[in-house]
Design an enzyme around this catalytic site. Structure first.
Site, PDB file in Angstrom:
ATOM      1  N   ASP A   1       5.710   5.484  -2.759  1.00  0.00           N
ATOM      2  CA  ASP A   1       5.936   4.198  -2.070  1.00  0.00           C
ATOM      3  C   ASP A   1       7.421   3.868  -1.928  1.00  0.00           C
ATOM      4  OD1 ASP A   1       3.084   3.627  -2.035  1.00  0.00           O
ATOM      5  OD2 ASP A   1       3.287   3.163  -4.172  1.00  0.00           O
TER       6      ASP A   1
ATOM      7  N   LYS B   1       9.206   6.742   2.364  1.00  0.00           N
ATOM      8  CA  LYS B   1       9.358   8.065   2.972  1.00  0.00           C
ATOM      9  C   LYS B   1       9.075   8.028   4.469  1.00  0.00           C
ATOM     10  CE  LYS B   1       6.475   9.825  -0.013  1.00  0.00           C
ATOM     11  NZ  LYS B   1       6.374   8.730  -0.976  1.00  0.00           N
TER      12      LYS B   1
ATOM     13  N   GLY C   1       0.319   6.765   1.690  1.00  0.00           N
ATOM     14  CA  GLY C   1       0.444   5.834   2.807  1.00  0.00           C
ATOM     15  C   GLY C   1       1.885   5.645   3.215  1.00  0.00           C
ATOM     16  N   HIS C   2       2.140   5.659   4.511  1.00  0.00           N
ATOM     17  CA  HIS C   2       3.486   5.423   5.032  1.00  0.00           C
ATOM     18  C   HIS C   2       3.418   4.265   6.019  1.00  0.00           C
ATOM     19  CE1 HIS C   2       4.518   9.146   3.212  1.00  0.00           C
ATOM     20  NE2 HIS C   2       4.021   9.926   4.144  1.00  0.00           N
TER      21      HIS C   2
ATOM     22  N   GLN D   1       3.097  10.730  -2.067  1.00  0.00           N
ATOM     23  CA  GLN D   1       3.289  10.254  -3.442  1.00  0.00           C
ATOM     24  C   GLN D   1       4.753  10.411  -3.867  1.00  0.00           C
ATOM     25  OE1 GLN D   1       0.481  12.710  -3.106  1.00  0.00           O
ATOM     26  NE2 GLN D   1      -0.701  10.955  -2.439  1.00  0.00           N
TER      27      GLN D   1
END
Length: 427
Positions: free
Chosen positions: A13, A16, A40-41, A223
């Protein structure tokens, strides 16, 4: 050979997606090499916000080919839903490539993940419940289903039968659940075959040929370093290798082809799920970081645990990844604090420790030793160069760089695509 790895240098988180998107216009391929839809991005383009879970961030960059590598685990329903959502918003997804060797997250993997986590109770790991761990376990146990298996019904049926032989025993006898029917699973998986077919290929061949042609390839980790199955805070980790070495196995390229490794650092620290977190805050400062930083998981929807910057972790990430650069994100979130504590070492059993302890027990008992750095009150979201930052913000960045062991080459000063200060080019 212009091959770059971009990965999280904390617990994930870190932002990225923003960093990948910044580079996306300059690279030819963006490759996810591990993880699944437990990552998640969030990418902000103009006034549009995109939440990506399984797709590489490069899918938002015209001219860039997004690739899902062999090291990724793929939930077909999630992938197709994500593609459909982007298509509805006018994003071209036709260039996506998926490795035929990537493993499929089956319905029974999701079921096993959820019931196992509930069964663990207070000892739970804090998984997302999306079947990622059980899918990687099937891969290692050689009963996994690969994308290519969707195109041979006989092989697919045999593999599902082999996987369910043991899993149905587990579900019925230990967890008091109903057995899962083989034909039902096979029918569901075969239903995805035609829709996925245009994307499936030998991505190892494609990527190596691209590198031989001097194309720019960016390998994007999900991650973060401290969630790596080998190098993270085990057992509170993910089931794959987000560290730089994972790019080689997860995409099928040799280590000699990697030219640069970029670590993404948040200007403070966050974590989702269970496990040790030395700088975690339980006071108003922690709540403020969570509120100002919008610290809620893109994929999980869970509030992130928040704490001050941990230089011990940053140094560790530099070492295990061979980092050549850092991208520092969310510096703007720290605006308004008179003093900003930074963890420079730990106290363990009365002793000062400046490197991450290898012992799980020691890390659980680590207490942060802080140095206070002067804060700033000026709005930095409009800064276009390092010189535009307030003196105290500049000093904060320089201090983090010195403590972390690699140069900070870019700084995020806001969520937008253009709210980034580039100090040194990554290419």
């Amino acid at each position: 050979m212009p091959a770059l790895v971009l990965l999280g240098a904390q617990w994930g988180d870190e932002g990225k997606g923003k960093a990948t998107d910044l580079l996306g216009g300059s690279v030819d391929y963006v490759v996810r090499y591990q993880g699944g839809n437990n990552a998640g991005h969030t990418v902000v383009v103009g006034d549009q916000k995109y939440a990506l879970h399984l797709l590489p961030s490069g899918i938002l960059s015209p001219g860039c080919t997004p690739v899902i590598g062999n090291g990724v685990v793929v939930d077909p329903s999630v992938l197709l839903s994500e593609l459909s959502g982007l298509n509805e918003r006018g994003v071209d997804t036709s260039k996506l490539l998926i490795s035929g060797n990537a493993h499929i997250i089956t319905p029974y993997n999701v079921t096993v993940d959820k019931v196992t986590e509930r069964f663990l109770g207070k000892r739970k790991i804090g998984t997302t419940g999306r079947g990622i761990g059980p899918t990687y376990a099937d891969k290692i146990n050689r009963v996994g289903i690969r994308v290519q298996d969707l195109y041979d019904e006989s092989i697919l049926t045999q593999k599902v039968e082999a996987a369910l032989d043991a899993k149905n025993q587990l579900l019925t006898k230990l967890y008091n659940r109903r057995a899962i029917a083989v034909d039902q699973v096979v029918e569901e998986l075969l239903g995805y075959a035609e829709k996925l077919a245009p994307y499936v290929t030998d991505t190892v061949l494609v990527l190596n040929q691209a590198l031989e042609e001097n194309k720019v390839v960016l390998f994007e980790g999900g991650q973060g370093t401290l969630l790596d199955i080998d190098h993270g805070t085990y057992p509170f980790v993910t089931s794959s290798n987000p560290t730089a070495g994972g790019a080689c196995t997860g995409a099928g390229v040799g280590p000699t082809k990697i030219s640069r490794v970029i670590g993404i650092l948040k200007a403070y620290t966050t974590r989702v799920g269970s496990g040790p977190f030395p700088t975690e805050l339980f006071d108003e400062d922690g709540a403020a970081l969570r509120r100002i930083g919008g610290e809620r998981g893109v994929t999980t929807g869970r509030d992130r645990r928040c704490g001050w910057f941990d230089a011990v972790i940053a140094r560790y990430a530099t070492r295990v990844n061979g980092l050549t650069d850092f991208f520092l994100t969310k510096l703007d979130v720290l605006t308004g604090w008179e003093q900003i504590p930074v963890c420079v070492a730990y106290e363990i059993d009365g002793k000062r420790v400046e490197e991450l302890p290898y012992s799980q027990t020691d890390f659980h008992h680590a207490k942060p030793i802080y140095e206070n750095l002067p804060g700033w009150s000026e709005d930095i979201t409009k800064a276009k160069s390092f010189a535009d930052l307030p003196k105290n913000a500049q000093a904060y960045v320089k201090a983090l760089e010195e403590m972390s062991g690699a140069p900070i080459s870019a700084i995020g000063v806001g969520p937008g695509r253009d709210e980034t200060i580039e100090i040194n080019s990554f290419l």
